[in-house]
Design a protein around this motif. Structure first.
Motif, PDB file in Angstrom:
ATOM      1  N   VAL A 216       0.867  -1.181   0.000  1.00  0.00           N
ATOM      2  CA  VAL A 216       0.000   0.000   0.000  1.00  0.00           C
ATOM      3  C   VAL A 216       0.901   1.228   0.000  1.00  0.00           C
ATOM      4  O   VAL A 216       1.537   1.526   1.017  1.00  0.00           O
ATOM      5  CB  VAL A 216      -0.932   0.019   1.229  1.00  0.00           C
ATOM      6  N   PRO A 217       1.004   1.939  -1.118  1.00  0.00           N
ATOM      7  CA  PRO A 217       1.906   3.103  -1.180  1.00  0.00           C
ATOM      8  C   PRO A 217       1.483   4.189  -0.202  1.00  0.00           C
ATOM      9  O   PRO A 217       0.282   4.396   0.042  1.00  0.00           O
ATOM     10  CB  PRO A 217       1.768   3.585  -2.632  1.00  0.00           C
ATOM     11  N   LEU A 218       2.471   4.885   0.361  1.00  0.00           N
ATOM     12  CA  LEU A 218       2.187   5.969   1.303  1.00  0.00           C
ATOM     13  C   LEU A 218       2.201   7.292   0.550  1.00  0.00           C
ATOM     14  O   LEU A 218       3.198   7.631  -0.091  1.00  0.00           O
ATOM     15  CB  LEU A 218       3.243   5.992   2.415  1.00  0.00           C
ATOM     16  N   PRO A 219       1.126   8.067   0.612  1.00  0.00           N
ATOM     17  CA  PRO A 219       1.083   9.343  -0.107  1.00  0.00           C
ATOM     18  C   PRO A 219       1.880  10.413   0.631  1.00  0.00           C
ATOM     19  O   PRO A 219       2.285  10.229   1.784  1.00  0.00           O
ATOM     20  CB  PRO A 219      -0.410   9.678  -0.106  1.00  0.00           C
ATOM     21  N   THR A 220       2.070  11.544  -0.027  1.00  0.00           N
ATOM     22  CA  THR A 220       2.739  12.672   0.625  1.00  0.00           C
ATOM     23  C   THR A 220       1.740  13.675   1.186  1.00  0.00           C
ATOM     24  O   THR A 220       2.147  14.658   1.795  1.00  0.00           O
ATOM     25  CB  THR A 220       3.687  13.376  -0.357  1.00  0.00           C
ATOM     26  N   VAL A 221       0.444  13.443   0.983  1.00  0.00           N
ATOM     27  CA  VAL A 221      -0.549  14.302   1.636  1.00  0.00           C
ATOM     28  C   VAL A 221      -0.701  13.862   3.083  1.00  0.00           C
ATOM     29  O   VAL A 221      -0.503  12.686   3.414  1.00  0.00           O
ATOM     30  CB  VAL A 221      -1.910  14.241   0.905  1.00  0.00           C
ATOM     31  N   PRO A 222      -1.007  14.784   3.984  1.00  0.00           N
ATOM     32  CA  PRO A 222      -1.081  14.430   5.412  1.00  0.00           C
ATOM     33  C   PRO A 222      -2.161  13.406   5.708  1.00  0.00           C
ATOM     34  O   PRO A 222      -3.198  13.342   5.044  1.00  0.00           O
ATOM     35  CB  PRO A 222      -1.400  15.777   6.068  1.00  0.00           C
ATOM     36  N   GLY A 223      -1.891  12.608   6.737  1.00  0.00           N
ATOM     37  CA  GLY A 223      -2.840  11.604   7.207  1.00  0.00           C
ATOM     38  C   GLY A 223      -2.395  10.186   6.943  1.00  0.00           C
ATOM     39  O   GLY A 223      -3.205   9.336   6.561  1.00  0.00           O
ATOM     40  N   LYS A 237      -3.154  11.072  16.323  1.00  0.00           N
ATOM     41  CA  LYS A 237      -3.800  10.058  15.496  1.00  0.00           C
ATOM     42  C   LYS A 237      -4.149  10.601  14.108  1.00  0.00           C
ATOM     43  O   LYS A 237      -4.269  11.800  13.888  1.00  0.00           O
ATOM     44  CB  LYS A 237      -5.059   9.523  16.191  1.00  0.00           C
ATOM     45  N   ARG A 238      -4.344   9.664  13.197  1.00  0.00           N
ATOM     46  CA  ARG A 238      -4.433   9.956  11.775  1.00  0.00           C
ATOM     47  C   ARG A 238      -5.420  11.075  11.421  1.00  0.00           C
ATOM     48  O   ARG A 238      -5.065  12.030  10.724  1.00  0.00           O
ATOM     49  CB  ARG A 238      -4.820   8.672  11.041  1.00  0.00           C
ATOM     50  N   ASP A 239      -6.649  10.975  11.881  1.00  0.00           N
ATOM     51  CA  ASP A 239      -7.669  11.948  11.487  1.00  0.00           C
ATOM     52  C   ASP A 239      -7.376  13.325  12.078  1.00  0.00           C
ATOM     53  O   ASP A 239      -7.500  14.345  11.398  1.00  0.00           O
ATOM     54  CB  ASP A 239      -9.056  11.463  11.917  1.00  0.00           C
ATOM     55  N   VAL A 240      -6.975  13.352  13.334  1.00  0.00           N
ATOM     56  CA  VAL A 240      -6.619  14.611  13.982  1.00  0.00           C
ATOM     57  C   VAL A 240      -5.363  15.198  13.329  1.00  0.00           C
ATOM     58  O   VAL A 240      -5.252  16.414  13.128  1.00  0.00           O
ATOM     59  CB  VAL A 240      -6.407  14.409  15.488  1.00  0.00           C
ATOM     60  N   ARG A 241      -4.435  14.318  12.967  1.00  0.00           N
ATOM     61  CA  ARG A 241      -3.183  14.765  12.330  1.00  0.00           C
ATOM     62  C   ARG A 241      -3.450  15.455  11.001  1.00  0.00           C
ATOM     63  O   ARG A 241      -2.854  16.486  10.668  1.00  0.00           O
ATOM     64  CB  ARG A 241      -2.250  13.568  12.140  1.00  0.00           C
ATOM     65  N   ALA A 242      -4.358  14.884  10.206  1.00  0.00           N
ATOM     66  CA  ALA A 242      -4.670  15.478   8.906  1.00  0.00           C
ATOM     67  C   ALA A 242      -5.265  16.873   9.068  1.00  0.00           C
ATOM     68  O   ALA A 242      -4.902  17.812   8.347  1.00  0.00           O
ATOM     69  CB  ALA A 242      -5.625  14.573   8.135  1.00  0.00           C
ATOM     70  N   GLY A 267       5.911  16.606  12.428  1.00  0.00           N
ATOM     71  CA  GLY A 267       7.097  17.101  11.728  1.00  0.00           C
ATOM     72  C   GLY A 267       7.433  16.269  10.509  1.00  0.00           C
ATOM     73  O   GLY A 267       7.821  16.794   9.457  1.00  0.00           O
ATOM     74  N   ILE A 268       7.272  14.958  10.622  1.00  0.00           N
ATOM     75  CA  ILE A 268       7.579  14.058   9.501  1.00  0.00           C
ATOM     76  C   ILE A 268       6.636  14.316   8.330  1.00  0.00           C
ATOM     77  O   ILE A 268       7.048  14.442   7.177  1.00  0.00           O
ATOM     78  CB  ILE A 268       7.516  12.591   9.967  1.00  0.00           C
ATOM     79  N   GLU A 269       5.337  14.400   8.628  1.00  0.00           N
ATOM     80  CA  GLU A 269       4.384  14.624   7.533  1.00  0.00           C
ATOM     81  C   GLU A 269       4.524  16.028   6.946  1.00  0.00           C
ATOM     82  O   GLU A 269       4.307  16.228   5.750  1.00  0.00           O
ATOM     83  CB  GLU A 269       2.962  14.374   8.030  1.00  0.00           C
ATOM     84  N   TRP A 270       4.884  17.008   7.757  1.00  0.00           N
ATOM     85  CA  TRP A 270       5.186  18.356   7.237  1.00  0.00           C
ATOM     86  C   TRP A 270       6.290  18.263   6.188  1.00  0.00           C
ATOM     87  O   TRP A 270       6.188  18.819   5.095  1.00  0.00           O
ATOM     88  CB  TRP A 270       5.596  19.254   8.402  1.00  0.00           C
TER      89      TRP A 270
END
Length: 403
Positions: A216-223, A237-242, A267-270
């Motif tokens: 399952v590829p990981l996108p570069t959009v947050p979440g 958590k994922r939903d709050v993070r997005a 920071g990582i997703e940023w």
């Protein structure tokens, strides 16, 4: 007083024969030639300039050019296009564009795309010269074409191992060595079955990314999924993070402070949004700080800076942020005062809270500085006997404001 000026001439593996007449005249008129021993060896003996190879490390010698060769015509040789991960960009950074005249040569990127029949504008270039190979990971999504620039004979093998270990072992690799020269050659294979542990120091690794079945590829959009991060439970958590990242609004080139970083997910997703995004993760717990670094490397942003220390004291000497996230500890004395004072005009602050005490602090700051207060409630379907029911997580209050 004389003004320092330097000319940079790009030269390829085809050497003197591949230079344009203008580039040859420029090199022939030099009084001093600077370059690597290999580059200097490509210039024929009838060019009578003094030849001075770069020492190691090279950076101090670049800065010393004006005093080392006063009043002399200095020509610096560079591999390919001097402005593509080359010495030309370093010289412009040191002395300004007006002091540096560049005579480019076809870059390794242009030559590689010409050999492969790839459109340059549809090809992503990733440089791992002096950098971790994990920088390739955010770009390695199915169907994408990558050119990886390396600086040693093992780069293609390292790229192959990285892809095979991250679920893209079926990706097709072509290592192009000595592009444009008499010794030009190529090595081919898939990432999972790459059979060339060593290739050539002058090599470009071309990748056609193919995901293995089940990946399952990981996108570069947050979440990203929560299980993409190693965590002890201290994780936004994922939903709050997005939602949080949408309010932080990452932009290319900007810097985030992730205060009380936990697993480092914000920071990582940023940083995954764009290769030029930067972040500092501030975390007091040493085990969590080490975990943040592991997460950052595994998710392709090894440049995340991890600062171990207690906020607000750990924030004092950090570079000015464009945005700040506080994921916990809003009740810590002077923490919000410190981050608010650190933000420049237009900077963004996002603070999350789950306790009544933290919410009270956010309500006070909202009354003082404005912005928006949002309460986010998320519920997930979970088994209840033989049925499913929604089980709510703790609601999160989000204060977001622009300075």
């Amino acid at each position: 007083m004389s003004t320092f000026a330097v000319t940079v001439v790009g030269i390829g593996a085809d050497g003197w024969d591949g230079l344009s007449p203008a580039a040859r005249r420029t090199v022939a008129a030099a009084e001093v030639l600077r370059g690597s021993a290999r580059q200097l060896g490509l210039v024929p003996g009838e060019v009578i300039a003094e030849r001075v190879p770069w020492p190691s490390p090279m950076a101090p010698a670049l800065a010393a050019l004006p005093t080392e060769h006063p009043g002399r015509r200095v020509v610096v040789l560079a591999s390919g296009d001097p402005m593509l991960s080359g010495v030309g960009t370093s010289l412009v950074r040191l002395f300004g564009a007006d002091a540096v005249h560049v005579v480019p040569h076809p870059s390794s990127v242009s030559l590689a795309c010409a050999r492969l029949g790839w459109a340059v504008e549809d090809t992503t270039v990733v440089s791992v010269v002096g950098r971790p190979v994990s920088l390739v990971l955010p770009h390695a999504t199915p169907g994408r074409r990558l050119l990886v620039l390396g600086s040693d004979t093992r780069t293609p093998a390292d790229v192959a191992a990285l892809l095979a270990g991250s679920g893209s072992g079926a990706s097709r690799l072509t290592a192009l060595a000595q592009l444009g020269g008499d010794a030009e050659r190529r090595f081919t294979g898939t990432a999972a079955e790459w059979a060339h542990p060593e290739t050539d120091p002058l090599v470009v690794t071309a990748v056609e990314v193919v995901a293995d079945p089940g990946t399952v590829p990981l996108p570069t959009v947050p979440g990203l999924p929560d299980d993409a991060f190693e965590s002890d439970g201290q994780l936004t958590k994922r939903d709050v993070r997005a939602v949080t990242l949408a309010r932080l609004a990452p932009l290319p080139g900007q810097l985030l402070w992730d205060v009380g970083a936990g697993a480092g997910s914000i920071g990582i997703e940023w940083m995954r949004v764009h290769p030029s995004c930067r972040a500092v993760a501030v975390e007091a717990d040493p085990e969590r700080a080490a975990r943040i670094a592991r997460n950052a490397d595994r998710l392709g942003v090894p440049g995340l800076q991890v600062v171990r220390g207690e906020a607000p004291d750990a924030l004092v000497e950090l570079p000015t942020p464009d945005a700040v996230f506080v994921g916990g500890g809003a009740t810590t004395p002077l923490l919000l005062d410190t981050v608010w004072a650190a933000l420049p005009p237009g900077g963004r602050l996002v603070v999350n809270a789950v306790t009544l005490e933290s919410e009270a602090v956010l309500a006070e700051w909202h009354g003082r500085c404005g912005g928006s207060l949002t309460r986010l409630s998320v519920a997930h379907a979970q088994p209840v006997g033989g049925f499913q029911a929604f089980r709510p997580a703790l609601p999160v209050t989000i204060w977001s404001v622009q300075r």
